[in-house]
Design a protein around this motif. Structure first.
Motif, PDB file in Angstrom:
ATOM      1  N   TYR A   1      -6.159 -48.882 -56.836  1.00 31.81           N
ATOM      2  CA  TYR A   1      -5.179 -50.021 -56.872  1.00 31.81           C
ATOM      3  C   TYR A   1      -4.397 -49.758 -57.880  1.00 31.81           C
ATOM      4  O   TYR A   1      -4.774 -49.703 -58.977  1.00 31.81           O
ATOM      5  N   ALA A   2      -2.985 -49.922 -57.669  1.00 34.65           N
ATOM      6  CA  ALA A   2      -1.990 -49.648 -58.608  1.00 34.65           C
ATOM      7  C   ALA A   2      -0.789 -50.306 -58.220  1.00 34.65           C
ATOM      8  O   ALA A   2      -0.446 -50.812 -56.963  1.00 34.65           O
ATOM      9  N   LYS A   3       0.037 -50.192 -59.354  1.00 39.94           N
ATOM     10  CA  LYS A   3       1.611 -50.470 -59.136  1.00 39.94           C
ATOM     11  C   LYS A   3       2.517 -49.370 -59.519  1.00 39.94           C
ATOM     12  O   LYS A   3       2.185 -48.742 -60.455  1.00 39.94           O
ATOM     13  N   ALA A   4       3.571 -49.090 -58.783  1.00 38.67           N
ATOM     14  CA  ALA A   4       4.533 -48.214 -59.301  1.00 38.67           C
ATOM     15  C   ALA A   4       5.949 -48.692 -59.284  1.00 38.67           C
ATOM     16  O   ALA A   4       6.454 -49.508 -58.644  1.00 38.67           O
ATOM     17  N   TRP A   5       6.703 -48.085 -60.169  1.00 34.17           N
ATOM     18  CA  TRP A   5       8.160 -48.469 -60.286  1.00 34.17           C
ATOM     19  C   TRP A   5       8.691 -47.402 -60.861  1.00 34.17           C
ATOM     20  O   TRP A   5       8.429 -46.611 -61.619  1.00 34.17           O
ATOM     21  N   GLY A   6      10.048 -47.357 -60.448  1.00 38.71           N
ATOM     22  CA  GLY A   6      11.068 -46.212 -60.995  1.00 38.71           C
ATOM     23  C   GLY A   6      12.136 -45.987 -60.103  1.00 38.71           C
ATOM     24  O   GLY A   6      12.778 -46.820 -59.180  1.00 38.71           O
ATOM     25  N   HIS A   7      13.118 -44.803 -60.464  1.00 41.89           N
ATOM     26  CA  HIS A   7      14.300 -44.638 -59.783  1.00 41.89           C
ATOM     27  C   HIS A   7      14.245 -43.265 -59.405  1.00 41.89           C
ATOM     28  O   HIS A   7      13.714 -42.309 -59.953  1.00 41.89           O
ATOM     29  N   VAL A   8      15.037 -42.924 -58.261  1.00 42.52           N
ATOM     30  CA  VAL A   8      14.982 -41.578 -57.818  1.00 42.52           C
ATOM     31  C   VAL A   8      16.567 -41.071 -57.470  1.00 42.52           C
ATOM     32  O   VAL A   8      17.336 -42.138 -56.910  1.00 42.52           O
ATOM     33  N   SER A   9      16.901 -40.061 -57.804  1.00 44.56           N
ATOM     34  CA  SER A   9      18.421 -39.539 -57.532  1.00 44.56           C
ATOM     35  C   SER A   9      18.234 -38.692 -56.342  1.00 44.56           C
ATOM     36  O   SER A   9      17.377 -37.816 -56.219  1.00 44.56           O
ATOM     37  N   TYR A  10      19.363 -38.796 -55.714  1.00 47.16           N
ATOM     38  CA  TYR A  10      19.781 -37.841 -54.479  1.00 47.16           C
ATOM     39  C   TYR A  10      21.024 -37.348 -54.609  1.00 47.16           C
ATOM     40  O   TYR A  10      22.172 -37.855 -55.225  1.00 47.16           O
ATOM     41  N   ALA A  11      21.158 -36.166 -54.068  1.00 48.62           N
ATOM     42  CA  ALA A  11      22.432 -35.472 -53.827  1.00 48.62           C
ATOM     43  C   ALA A  11      22.613 -35.761 -52.139  1.00 48.62           C
ATOM     44  O   ALA A  11      21.822 -34.987 -51.368  1.00 48.62           O
ATOM     45  N   ALA A  12      23.911 -36.135 -51.725  1.00 49.63           N
ATOM     46  CA  ALA A  12      23.858 -36.642 -50.235  1.00 49.63           C
ATOM     47  C   ALA A  12      25.600 -36.092 -49.778  1.00 49.63           C
ATOM     48  O   ALA A  12      26.112 -35.939 -50.836  1.00 49.63           O
ATOM     49  N   THR A  13      25.401 -35.788 -48.710  1.00 49.09           N
ATOM     50  CA  THR A  13      26.847 -34.985 -48.191  1.00 49.09           C
ATOM     51  C   THR A  13      27.140 -35.899 -46.649  1.00 49.09           C
ATOM     52  O   THR A  13      26.154 -36.446 -45.920  1.00 49.09           O
TER      53      THR A  13
ATOM     54  N   ILE B   1      20.711 -44.190 -46.257  1.00 47.81           N
ATOM     55  CA  ILE B   1      21.410 -44.115 -45.229  1.00 47.81           C
ATOM     56  C   ILE B   1      22.858 -43.707 -45.054  1.00 47.81           C
ATOM     57  O   ILE B   1      23.577 -44.205 -45.988  1.00 47.81           O
ATOM     58  N   GLY B   2      23.123 -43.202 -43.772  1.00 44.20           N
ATOM     59  CA  GLY B   2      24.643 -43.102 -43.465  1.00 44.20           C
ATOM     60  C   GLY B   2      25.136 -41.627 -44.051  1.00 44.20           C
ATOM     61  O   GLY B   2      26.318 -41.327 -44.062  1.00 44.20           O
ATOM     62  N   TYR B   3      24.284 -40.740 -44.150  1.00 47.47           N
ATOM     63  CA  TYR B   3      24.655 -39.497 -44.728  1.00 47.47           C
ATOM     64  C   TYR B   3      23.820 -38.377 -43.877  1.00 47.47           C
ATOM     65  O   TYR B   3      22.963 -38.471 -43.183  1.00 47.47           O
ATOM     66  N   GLN B   4      24.710 -37.593 -43.890  1.00 45.97           N
ATOM     67  CA  GLN B   4      24.087 -36.046 -42.988  1.00 45.97           C
ATOM     68  C   GLN B   4      23.074 -35.372 -43.571  1.00 45.97           C
ATOM     69  O   GLN B   4      22.194 -34.855 -42.943  1.00 45.97           O
ATOM     70  N   THR B   5      23.331 -35.203 -45.073  1.00 46.36           N
ATOM     71  CA  THR B   5      22.221 -34.424 -45.641  1.00 46.36           C
ATOM     72  C   THR B   5      21.898 -35.212 -46.975  1.00 46.36           C
ATOM     73  O   THR B   5      22.698 -35.709 -47.544  1.00 46.36           O
ATOM     74  N   VAL B   6      20.581 -35.085 -47.197  1.00 46.72           N
ATOM     75  CA  VAL B   6      20.074 -35.944 -48.473  1.00 46.72           C
ATOM     76  C   VAL B   6      18.931 -34.926 -49.068  1.00 46.72           C
ATOM     77  O   VAL B   6      18.264 -34.565 -48.546  1.00 46.72           O
ATOM     78  N   ALA B   7      19.137 -34.858 -50.332  1.00 49.34           N
ATOM     79  CA  ALA B   7      18.319 -33.754 -51.158  1.00 49.34           C
ATOM     80  C   ALA B   7      17.987 -34.794 -52.531  1.00 49.34           C
ATOM     81  O   ALA B   7      18.877 -35.200 -53.202  1.00 49.34           O
ATOM     82  N   GLU B   8      16.681 -34.741 -52.800  1.00 52.30           N
ATOM     83  CA  GLU B   8      16.292 -35.333 -54.118  1.00 52.30           C
ATOM     84  C   GLU B   8      16.474 -34.371 -55.127  1.00 52.30           C
ATOM     85  O   GLU B   8      16.243 -33.192 -55.175  1.00 52.30           O
TER      86      GLU B   8
ATOM     87  N   THR C   1      36.602 -28.825 -41.271  1.00 50.10           N
ATOM     88  CA  THR C   1      35.601 -29.636 -41.696  1.00 50.10           C
ATOM     89  C   THR C   1      35.724 -30.045 -43.219  1.00 50.10           C
ATOM     90  O   THR C   1      35.819 -29.291 -44.116  1.00 50.10           O
ATOM     91  N   ASN C   2      35.696 -31.421 -43.325  1.00 49.52           N
ATOM     92  CA  ASN C   2      35.925 -31.994 -44.637  1.00 49.52           C
ATOM     93  C   ASN C   2      34.532 -32.437 -45.082  1.00 49.52           C
ATOM     94  O   ASN C   2      33.818 -33.326 -44.454  1.00 49.52           O
ATOM     95  N   THR C   3      33.932 -32.042 -46.120  1.00 49.76           N
ATOM     96  CA  THR C   3      32.577 -32.530 -46.386  1.00 49.76           C
ATOM     97  C   THR C   3      32.903 -33.338 -47.971  1.00 49.76           C
ATOM     98  O   THR C   3      33.160 -32.868 -48.814  1.00 49.76           O
ATOM     99  N   SER C   4      32.082 -34.611 -47.971  1.00 49.45           N
ATOM    100  CA  SER C   4      32.165 -35.214 -49.061  1.00 49.45           C
ATOM    101  C   SER C   4      30.897 -35.443 -49.744  1.00 49.45           C
ATOM    102  O   SER C   4      29.808 -35.466 -49.213  1.00 49.45           O
ATOM    103  N   HIS C   5      30.749 -35.140 -51.027  1.00 50.87           N
ATOM    104  CA  HIS C   5      29.468 -35.248 -51.779  1.00 50.87           C
ATOM    105  C   HIS C   5      29.288 -36.238 -52.614  1.00 50.87           C
ATOM    106  O   HIS C   5      30.351 -37.099 -53.125  1.00 50.87           O
ATOM    107  N   PHE C   6      28.163 -36.888 -52.717  1.00 46.26           N
ATOM    108  CA  PHE C   6      27.721 -38.269 -53.257  1.00 46.26           C
ATOM    109  C   PHE C   6      26.303 -37.918 -54.269  1.00 46.26           C
ATOM    110  O   PHE C   6      25.614 -37.419 -53.880  1.00 46.26           O
ATOM    111  N   GLN C   7      26.603 -38.868 -55.356  1.00 38.47           N
ATOM    112  CA  GLN C   7      25.560 -38.844 -56.060  1.00 38.47           C
ATOM    113  C   GLN C   7      24.804 -40.070 -55.828  1.00 38.47           C
ATOM    114  O   GLN C   7      25.300 -41.332 -56.114  1.00 38.47           O
ATOM    115  N   VAL C   8      23.709 -40.527 -55.414  1.00 42.00           N
ATOM    116  CA  VAL C   8      22.877 -41.673 -54.774  1.00 42.00           C
ATOM    117  C   VAL C   8      21.740 -41.825 -55.709  1.00 42.00           C
ATOM    118  O   VAL C   8      21.041 -41.178 -56.031  1.00 42.00           O
ATOM    119  N   GLN C   9      21.712 -43.192 -56.199  1.00 40.14           N
ATOM    120  CA  GLN C   9      20.806 -43.684 -57.123  1.00 40.14           C
ATOM    121  C   GLN C   9      20.033 -44.823 -56.457  1.00 40.14           C
ATOM    122  O   GLN C   9      20.490 -45.451 -55.849  1.00 40.14           O
TER     123      GLN C   9
END
Length: 397
Positions: free
Chosen positions: A197-209, A308-315, A222-230
């Motif tokens: 039994y446990a609790k977890a909290w934190g944040h994760v960063s993603y590189a999305a396009t 959501i709303g991105y074509q690629t997402v990488a942690e 082709t135009n590709t936009s890059h995003f930093q998602v938190q």
């Protein structure tokens, strides 16, 4: 010294009782009577108390008889010396089992009186002489006693049918492998699990396009936009399972999840007759890293589903912290099925509630060769059609 072994017998006819997962009751195959676990526990509570008292009295009697035998042996030895004869020399008999003795236990079967030896991790099974299903309460004593148990829902026949269902639609499976004669052994086993039994909290960063393609004259651009998602969040976890038996492959145990914890009950040995059961031989501390990883990955998965709303997402990074809580000890139902095909054994593990299974299947070499030829032929045909299409396009231009 042998531990007292207990089996549950029908109060009406003394026949052996087996727990039936379908009905959720202990049933007698001789007279047909059935009982709830609570009824049998109440019935046997007084009998176990009397048995313990009788067992203690027997030990006392044996100690007194042993002392009498020692005195008698001394008298016999004196008499033998007088006649110039010698007694049998048992000084070479070794009663020290060493390290192996720590892994073994001796017990008495109350039905036929047989004294047997088993591994220390064995907690339930059946007597090989009289066949009665038996349990060894001493194996669950003290800190080793489980907190909970999930009774079997599927019977042996259900497990066989579920395994045959697993074979369906497997093209590469040998034609006759699903024949029931290849099922070598089926055992219902209560597998020890630690529940965290446990609790977890934190944040994760993603590189999305996100990409968009349009035509500019003769060119496709082709135009590709890059995003930093938190993303950040928290979650509470209950009953994170980690199997506590070295005999059970961890990947198989993970694959047959989930178990229905709504059917979990307070532990009672009344659910054990008719099945095998082992106590844990992997400590909670040894399993803790698996629980930590599952908590962290589960929280990350929850946060990832919100990106959501991105074509690629990488942690790209994570900072997850855990508040570790209680640990419970439970016995969960697993069918262990062994099949044999062309002198090779195949092992399957099956959830005793749902029938979800994991294991290895044999591959038909003939079918594999046919499939390979078909794939090669299909690719050859595809490339040929592409070549023809290219030639036609050149002629049209």
């Amino acid at each position: 010294m042998a531990e007292q072994m207990t089996n549950y017998q029908c109060p009406a006819c003394t026949g052996p009782l087996h727990f039936n997962g379908s009905s959720g009751r202990l049933e007698c195959e001789y007279c047909g009577n059935s009982y709830s676990a609570e009824e049998i526990e109440a019935f046997y509570a007084e009998k176990e108390k009397e048995a313990a008292e009788a067992f203690a009295q027997e030990e006392q009697t044996q100690r007194e008889e042993h002392q009498d035998d020692v005195g008698k042996t001394r008298q016999d030895t004196d008499a033998e010396d007088a006649y110039g004869e010698t007694a049998w020399d048992t000084s070479g008999v070794n009663d020290d089992w060493g390290e192996e003795g720590e892994e073994m236990r001796a017990f008495h079967c109350p039905s036929c009186g047989a004294e047997l030896i088993c591994e220390a991790s064995t907690a339930a099974g059946s007597c090989p002489y009289c066949g009665n299903p038996t349990i060894i309460p001493g194996q669950f004593a003290g800190t080793l006693k489980p907190d909970y148990i999930i009774p079997f829902r599927m019977g042996k026949k259900d497990a066989e049918n579920a395994l045959k269902k697993l074979y369906r639609g497997k093209f590469l499976l040998p034609k006759n492998f699903s024949d029931s004669s290849h099922i070598k052994e089926i055992k219902g086993v209560y597998v020890p699990f630690w529940l965290f039994y446990a609790k977890a909290w934190g944040h994760v960063s993603y590189a999305a396009t996100r990409s968009e393609t349009h035509r500019e004259g003769e060119y496709r651009v082709t135009n590709t936009s890059h995003f930093q998602v938190q993303r950040e969040g928290s979650a509470s976890f209950e009953r994170i399972p980690a199997d506590a038996s070295r005999q059970m492959p961890d990947d198989y145990m993970d694959s047959i999840e989930p178990f229905d914890y709504g059917e979990m009950r307070e532990f009672s040995t009344a659910y054990l007759p008719g099945y095998l059961a082992n106590k844990y031989d992997v400590s909670a501390e040894e399993c803790a890293s698996r629980a930590d990883l599952r908590c962290a990955n589960s929280l990350e998965g929850m946060l990832r589903r919100d990106v959501i709303g991105y074509q690629t997402v990488a942690e790209t990074g994570r900072d997850i912290r855990l508040q570790r809580g209680a640990v419970k000890y439970a016995m969960l139902p697993v069918w262990v099925l062994n099949t044999r095909w062309k002198d090779q054994n195949y092992l399957f593990m099956m959830n005793g509630q749902t029938g979800k299974a994991a294991g290895d299947l044999p591959v038909s070499k003939a079918k594999y060769a046919v499939l390979r030829l078909c794939l090669i032929g299909g690719l050859t045909l595809l490339f040929g059609l592409v070549g023809v299409g290219g030639a036609l396009a050149s002629l049209i231009v």
